[in-house]
Design an enzyme around this catalytic site. Sequence first.
Site, PDB file in Angstrom:
ATOM      1  N   HIS A   1    -131.090  70.503  27.379  1.00  0.00           N
ATOM      2  CA  HIS A   1    -130.732  70.873  28.754  1.00  0.00           C
ATOM      3  C   HIS A   1    -130.210  72.301  28.760  1.00  0.00           C
ATOM      4  CE1 HIS A   1    -129.363  69.254  32.862  1.00  0.00           C
ATOM      5  NE2 HIS A   1    -129.054  70.545  32.862  1.00  0.00           N
TER       6      HIS A   1
ATOM      7  N   HIS B   1    -130.958  76.000  30.998  1.00  0.00           N
ATOM      8  CA  HIS B   1    -131.656  76.632  32.122  1.00  0.00           C
ATOM      9  C   HIS B   1    -131.996  78.085  31.788  1.00  0.00           C
ATOM     10  CE1 HIS B   1    -131.124  73.508  35.277  1.00  0.00           C
ATOM     11  NE2 HIS B   1    -130.068  73.174  34.555  1.00  0.00           N
TER      12      HIS B   1
ATOM     13  N   ASP C   1    -132.726  80.537  33.781  1.00  0.00           N
ATOM     14  CA  ASP C   1    -132.040  81.489  34.651  1.00  0.00           C
ATOM     15  C   ASP C   1    -130.527  81.451  34.477  1.00  0.00           C
ATOM     16  OD1 ASP C   1    -131.871  78.972  35.750  1.00  0.00           O
ATOM     17  OD2 ASP C   1    -132.108  79.612  37.819  1.00  0.00           O
TER      18      ASP C   1
ATOM     19  N   GLY D   1    -130.465  70.912  41.528  1.00  0.00           N
ATOM     20  CA  GLY D   1    -129.874  71.326  42.794  1.00  0.00           C
ATOM     21  C   GLY D   1    -128.783  70.354  43.203  1.00  0.00           C
TER      22      GLY D   1
ATOM     23  N   GLU E   1    -123.681  63.948  37.816  1.00  0.00           N
ATOM     24  CA  GLU E   1    -122.759  65.042  37.499  1.00  0.00           C
ATOM     25  C   GLU E   1    -121.817  65.218  38.685  1.00  0.00           C
ATOM     26  OE1 GLU E   1    -122.683  69.782  36.325  1.00  0.00           O
ATOM     27  OE2 GLU E   1    -124.348  68.972  37.466  1.00  0.00           O
TER      28      GLU E   1
ATOM     29  N   ASP F   1    -126.466  73.849  29.109  1.00  0.00           N
ATOM     30  CA  ASP F   1    -126.659  74.007  30.552  1.00  0.00           C
ATOM     31  C   ASP F   1    -126.954  75.473  30.890  1.00  0.00           C
ATOM     32  OD1 ASP F   1    -127.037  73.048  33.090  1.00  0.00           O
ATOM     33  OD2 ASP F   1    -124.916  72.793  33.550  1.00  0.00           O
TER      34      ASP F   1
END
Length: 365
Positions: A22, A24, A26, A184, A214, A303
Amino acid sequence: MVAPATSPSYEQIRAAPKAVLHDHLDGGLRPETIVELAEEIGHELPVGDPAALGIWFAEASYSGSLERYLETFVHTVGVMQTESALRRVAAECAVDLAADGVVYAEVRFAPEQHLALGLTLEQVVEAVLAGFAEGAAQVAGRGGPGITIGTLLTAMRHAARSMEIAELAVRYRDHGVVGFDIAGREAGFPPTRHLDAFEYLQRENFHFTIHAGEAFGLPSIWQAIQWCGADRLGHGVRIVDDITWDADGRAQLGRLAAYVRDKRIPLELCPSSNVQTGAVASIAEHPIGLLHDLRFRVTVNTDNRLMSRTTMSQEMALLVEAFSYELADLQWFTVNAMKSSFIPFDQRLALINDVIKPGYAKLAG
């Protein structure tokens, strides 16, 4: 006589072969890269100096303000709008992960967020895949175990393009895309809004994970698993809400928690990020300790490395400090991640047996 086990040093943790599921794209840019890319397209940043910008990202992300936290991604996504920028960011991602001892990574991004300057979805995906290949080749040229990267395509749960992104992921399944995700804000945007995309993916025998449990609780997890059929839970930390304690202090699993554990559904836990977003109060109080002890399929993840100013080594070091974990525990987390990855079984097994286990055995001496 067997010597008593000791906690691994940071140098040992950094040298240990690691796997992340996991992460990201960006959320992991280098600050200096953001500054340079912003200059190329005229994107205005809150701070122009790379070092100060890195501090700004961390402070904004830990501010407790959701609005300010989301603003940080405006500046990373904002500079990832050209093929060259996407390729550079992906290549640097591969190099940075490998430098931290990561031998397998699944990195996710949302193609629909990179269309502002006219790129097509296909151009976005191909640029990122090319960047990962370039970065992996650089790492391989330096010797060592190298890095294998699988890409996850993410659809934004507040938008209406999930089917389009799911079909895109399947089209690129033989070119580096190994899975699908939705991300999101959870509250108000349940995973069942995208049920058609998940049903399509299941018909195509394709893997997917869902951000769930989460910011929102058990209903989000339940929908992700029982309605949508998720292979893994992105975060999933709120599964602890279905665990109680009896009079003797023994953990009692509710129906959902027991199902998640019995089915070995992987939890993509991100300790620092969970503290950052307020999902838990501190690393020491993170449910990962309990979930580890109860033998859920726990994995450790980063993350957003930039926003949390973290790495896989840092995440593991924090857990070692908080829970007195040993190398055997870190290997357990890593093997869990590989078992839960979306690449073919034989490739998973090769990494476990040829890279991960020998790497930990060497560190253990």
